[in-house]
Design an enzyme around this catalytic site. Structure first.
Site, mmCIF file in Angstrom:
data_model
loop_
_atom_site.group_PDB
_atom_site.id
_atom_site.type_symbol
_atom_site.label_atom_id
_atom_site.label_comp_id
_atom_site.label_asym_id
_atom_site.label_seq_id
_atom_site.Cartn_x
_atom_site.Cartn_y
_atom_site.Cartn_z
ATOM 1 N N ARG A 299 46.519 25.248 36.065
ATOM 2 C CA ARG A 299 47.256 25.709 37.246
ATOM 3 C C ARG A 299 47.729 24.496 38.056
ATOM 4 O O ARG A 299 48.863 24.467 38.525
ATOM 5 C CB ARG A 299 46.359 26.603 38.112
ATOM 6 C CG ARG A 299 47.065 27.092 39.374
ATOM 7 C CD ARG A 299 46.230 28.093 40.140
ATOM 8 N NE ARG A 299 45.039 27.489 40.721
ATOM 9 C CZ ARG A 299 44.063 28.174 41.286
ATOM 10 N NH1 ARG A 299 44.131 29.491 41.322
ATOM 11 N NH2 ARG A 299 43.022 27.569 41.801
ATOM 12 N N ARG B 211 33.262 23.113 42.467
ATOM 13 C CA ARG B 211 33.390 24.560 42.718
ATOM 14 C C ARG B 211 32.689 25.358 41.627
ATOM 15 O O ARG B 211 32.047 26.374 41.897
ATOM 16 C CB ARG B 211 34.868 24.947 42.802
ATOM 17 C CG ARG B 211 35.494 24.576 44.142
ATOM 18 C CD ARG B 211 36.999 24.452 44.063
ATOM 19 N NE ARG B 211 37.701 25.650 43.678
ATOM 20 C CZ ARG B 211 38.950 25.661 43.182
ATOM 21 N NH1 ARG B 211 39.621 24.538 43.030
ATOM 22 N NH2 ARG B 211 39.520 26.791 42.854
ATOM 23 N N ARG C 71 29.635 36.008 48.255
ATOM 24 C CA ARG C 71 29.634 34.881 47.328
ATOM 25 C C ARG C 71 28.259 34.261 47.146
ATOM 26 O O ARG C 71 28.102 33.285 46.420
ATOM 27 C CB ARG C 71 30.580 33.827 47.878
ATOM 28 C CG ARG C 71 31.394 33.106 46.856
ATOM 29 C CD ARG C 71 32.514 32.429 47.604
ATOM 30 N NE ARG C 71 33.285 31.565 46.803
ATOM 31 C CZ ARG C 71 34.578 31.777 46.509
ATOM 32 N NH1 ARG C 71 35.186 32.854 46.900
ATOM 33 N NH2 ARG C 71 35.228 30.902 45.811
ATOM 34 N N ARG D 49 46.997 23.417 45.324
ATOM 35 C CA ARG D 49 45.889 23.564 46.259
ATOM 36 C C ARG D 49 45.144 22.245 46.382
ATOM 37 O O ARG D 49 44.893 21.564 45.389
ATOM 38 C CB ARG D 49 44.946 24.678 45.778
ATOM 39 C CG ARG D 49 45.385 26.034 46.281
ATOM 40 C CD ARG D 49 44.630 27.161 45.687
ATOM 41 N NE ARG D 49 43.175 27.039 45.705
ATOM 42 C CZ ARG D 49 42.360 28.023 45.371
ATOM 43 N NH1 ARG D 49 42.851 29.196 45.022
ATOM 44 N NH2 ARG D 49 41.064 27.850 45.385
ATOM 45 N N LYS E 240 40.403 36.287 39.662
ATOM 46 C CA LYS E 240 40.234 37.216 40.799
ATOM 47 C C LYS E 240 41.576 37.483 41.496
ATOM 48 O O LYS E 240 41.946 38.628 41.711
ATOM 49 C CB LYS E 240 39.239 36.636 41.831
ATOM 50 C CG LYS E 240 37.845 36.363 41.279
ATOM 51 C CD LYS E 240 36.886 35.922 42.376
ATOM 52 C CE LYS E 240 37.242 34.603 43.056
ATOM 53 N NZ LYS E 240 37.235 33.428 42.160
HETATM 54 P P1 AP5 Z 1 43.350 33.027 39.546
HETATM 55 O O1 AP5 Z 1 43.728 34.464 39.461
HETATM 56 O O2 AP5 Z 1 43.990 32.209 40.616
HETATM 57 O O3 AP5 Z 1 41.763 32.893 39.624
HETATM 58 P P2 AP5 Z 1 40.814 32.961 40.869
HETATM 59 O O4 AP5 Z 1 39.528 33.482 40.384
HETATM 60 O O5 AP5 Z 1 41.484 33.699 42.005
HETATM 61 O O6 AP5 Z 1 40.734 31.406 41.177
HETATM 62 P P3 AP5 Z 1 40.606 30.604 42.520
HETATM 63 O O7 AP5 Z 1 40.792 29.172 42.150
HETATM 64 O O8 AP5 Z 1 41.503 31.155 43.587
HETATM 65 O O9 AP5 Z 1 39.102 30.923 42.871
HETATM 66 P P4 AP5 Z 1 38.169 30.308 43.947
HETATM 67 O O10 AP5 Z 1 37.018 31.233 43.956
HETATM 68 O O11 AP5 Z 1 37.879 28.873 43.714
HETATM 69 O O12 AP5 Z 1 39.082 30.331 45.254
HETATM 70 P P5 AP5 Z 1 38.977 31.052 46.658
HETATM 71 O O13 AP5 Z 1 40.307 31.007 47.220
HETATM 72 O O14 AP5 Z 1 38.250 32.328 46.582
HETATM 73 O O15 AP5 Z 1 43.607 32.372 38.114
HETATM 74 C C1 AP5 Z 1 43.431 30.989 37.914
HETATM 75 C C2 AP5 Z 1 44.447 30.510 36.859
HETATM 76 O O16 AP5 Z 1 44.130 31.142 35.610
HETATM 77 C C3 AP5 Z 1 45.889 30.892 37.175
HETATM 78 O O17 AP5 Z 1 46.738 29.864 36.737
HETATM 79 C C4 AP5 Z 1 46.126 32.167 36.388
HETATM 80 O O18 AP5 Z 1 47.455 32.363 36.027
HETATM 81 C C5 AP5 Z 1 45.228 31.944 35.178
HETATM 82 N N1 AP5 Z 1 44.645 33.190 34.631
HETATM 83 C C6 AP5 Z 1 44.185 34.256 35.349
HETATM 84 N N2 AP5 Z 1 43.717 35.202 34.500
HETATM 85 C C7 AP5 Z 1 43.872 34.698 33.247
HETATM 86 C C8 AP5 Z 1 43.561 35.215 31.953
HETATM 87 N N3 AP5 Z 1 42.989 36.432 31.780
HETATM 88 N N4 AP5 Z 1 43.847 34.445 30.887
HETATM 89 C C9 AP5 Z 1 44.411 33.211 31.038
HETATM 90 N N5 AP5 Z 1 44.744 32.691 32.238
HETATM 91 C C10 AP5 Z 1 44.470 33.420 33.328
HETATM 92 O O19 AP5 Z 1 37.998 30.039 47.461
HETATM 93 C C11 AP5 Z 1 38.427 28.727 47.800
HETATM 94 C C12 AP5 Z 1 37.401 28.075 48.723
HETATM 95 O O20 AP5 Z 1 37.325 28.823 49.954
HETATM 96 C C13 AP5 Z 1 35.946 28.035 48.212
HETATM 97 O O21 AP5 Z 1 35.707 26.925 47.381
HETATM 98 C C14 AP5 Z 1 35.158 27.965 49.524
HETATM 99 O O22 AP5 Z 1 35.211 26.669 50.071
HETATM 100 C C15 AP5 Z 1 35.967 28.882 50.445
HETATM 101 N N6 AP5 Z 1 35.500 30.280 50.392
HETATM 102 C C16 AP5 Z 1 36.196 31.369 49.954
HETATM 103 N N7 AP5 Z 1 35.436 32.486 50.052
HETATM 104 C C17 AP5 Z 1 34.237 32.098 50.558
HETATM 105 C C18 AP5 Z 1 33.030 32.794 50.854
HETATM 106 N N8 AP5 Z 1 32.911 34.115 50.651
HETATM 107 N N9 AP5 Z 1 31.994 32.075 51.349
HETATM 108 C C19 AP5 Z 1 32.110 30.744 51.574
HETATM 109 N N10 AP5 Z 1 33.215 30.023 51.297
HETATM 110 C C20 AP5 Z 1 34.280 30.691 50.789
#
Ligand code: AP5
Length: 195
Positions: A127, A148, A88, A137, A13
Site C-alpha cells: 500500500r 504495529r 483493540r 500514511r 478492516k
Molecule cells: P486495509 O483494508 O487498509 O486494512 P486495515 O486492516 O484497515 O489496515 P490499517 O493499516 O488501516 O490498519 P491499522 O489497524 O493499522 O490502522 P488504524 O487506522 O485502525 O488493507 C490494507 C491493504 O491491503 C490495502 O492496500 C488493501 O487494498 C489490501 N487488501 C485488503 N484486503 C485484501 C485482501 N483480501 N487481499 C489482498 N489485499 C488486500 O489504526 C492506526 C493507528 O491509530 C494505530 O496504530 C493506533 O496508533 C491508533 N488507533 C486506532 N484505533 C485505536 C484503538 N482502538 N486504541 C488505540 N489506538 C488506536
C-alpha cells in the site's frame, strides 16, 4: 445491523468496512480514521494521538474510549454501526461491554479477520509503495509497520481468547481475495436487513 471488525494492521478492516457499510446502510466508525481527521485538523486530541500513531503504539485507552462513546451517541448510529479498530485490547473490550449496556445496545457480530503477520506486513508495504504523494500514511514506514504488527500480536490478537466461545464471534480467513472475504462474511451474517 451492528458489527465489530477486528484484525491486524492490513488485515482488510477498512476495505471490508467500506463494502459492508454500503451494503447495510450503516455508518463506518473507524477509530484510526477519526484520529487521522483530528490530526489533520490539528485539534488537541489529534496532537495528543500523533506521537503514539507515528510510533505504531496504541493511543491511550481513556482517549479512545471517550471518542467512541461520543461517536455512538450521534443520531446516525440509530440504524446501526460498524466499528473498525475498536476495541483493540482487553481493557477497551471491558469498557466497551459496559458502554453498550449503558446505551442499551449490543453488537450482532464480532468479525475477526485472521491474517498472518508476514502477510499483514507485505500488504501495508505494498500500500505504501502504491501511494501517491500526500496519500501515504505517516505510520506506513517499514519500522512502524513492524511495530504495529507487534502491538497487534501482543495487545489485540489475545482478545480472541475472550471472544472465541462467544455466540456472536465469527472467524474469517482474511488471506483470501477481497471478494472472497466479503462473500465469507455475508455467508456468516446472512443478508437480513440488507438495504
Ligand atoms: P486495509 O483494508 O487498509 O486494512 P486495515 O486492516 O484497515 O489496515 P490499517 O493499516 O488501516 O490498519 P491499522 O489497524 O493499522 O490502522 P488504524 O487506522 O485502525 O488493507 C490494507 C491493504 O491491503 C490495502 O492496500 C488493501 O487494498 C489490501 N487488501 C485488503 N484486503 C485484501 C485482501 N483480501 N487481499 C489482498 N489485499 C488486500 O489504526 C492506526 C493507528 O491509530 C494505530 O496504530 C493506533 O496508533 C491508533 N488507533 C486506532 N484505533 C485505536 C484503538 N482502538 N486504541 C488505540 N489506538 C488506536
Amino acid at each position: 445491523m451492528r458489527l465489530v471488525l477486528f484484525g491486524g494492521p492490513g488485515s482488510g478492516k477498512g476495505t471490508q468496512a467500506a463494502i459492508l457499510t454500503t451494503l447495510f446502510g450503516i455508518p463506518h466508525i473507524s477509530t484510526g480514521d477519526i484520529l487521522r481527521a483530528e490530526r489533520a485538523a490539528a485539534t488537541p486530541l489529534g496532537q495528543q494521538a500523533q506521537s503514539y500513531m507515528d510510533r505504531g503504539e496504541l493511543v491511550p485507552d481513556q482517549v479512545i474510549v471517550e471518542m467512541v462513546a461520543n461517536r455512538l451517541q450521534q443520531p446516525d448510529t440509530a440504524t446501526g454501526w460498524l466499528l473498525d479498530g475498536f476495541p483493540r485490547n482487553g481493557a477497551q473490550a471491558a469498557v466497551f461491554e459496559e458502554m453498550l449496556k449503558n446505551i442499551h445496545q449490543d453488537y450482532d457480530y464480532l468479525l475477526f479477520l485472521d491474517v498472518p503477520a508476514a502477510i499483514l506486513q507485505e500488504r501495508i508495504l505494498n500500500r505504501a509503495k502504491q501511494a501517491t504523494n500526500g496519500q501515504q500514511r505517516s505510520d506506513d514506514t517499514p519500522e512502524t509497520i513492524l511495530k504495529r504488527v507487534q502491538v497487534y500480536e501482543r495487545e489485540t490478537r489475545p482478545m480472541i481468547q475472550r471472544y472465541m466461545n462467544h455466540p456472536k464471534f465469527v472467524h474469517i480467513d482474511g488471506t483470501r481475495t477481497i471478494e472472497e472475504v466479503t462473500a465469507a462474511i455475508q455467508a456468516r451474517i446472512g443478508e437480513v436487513n440488507r438495504v
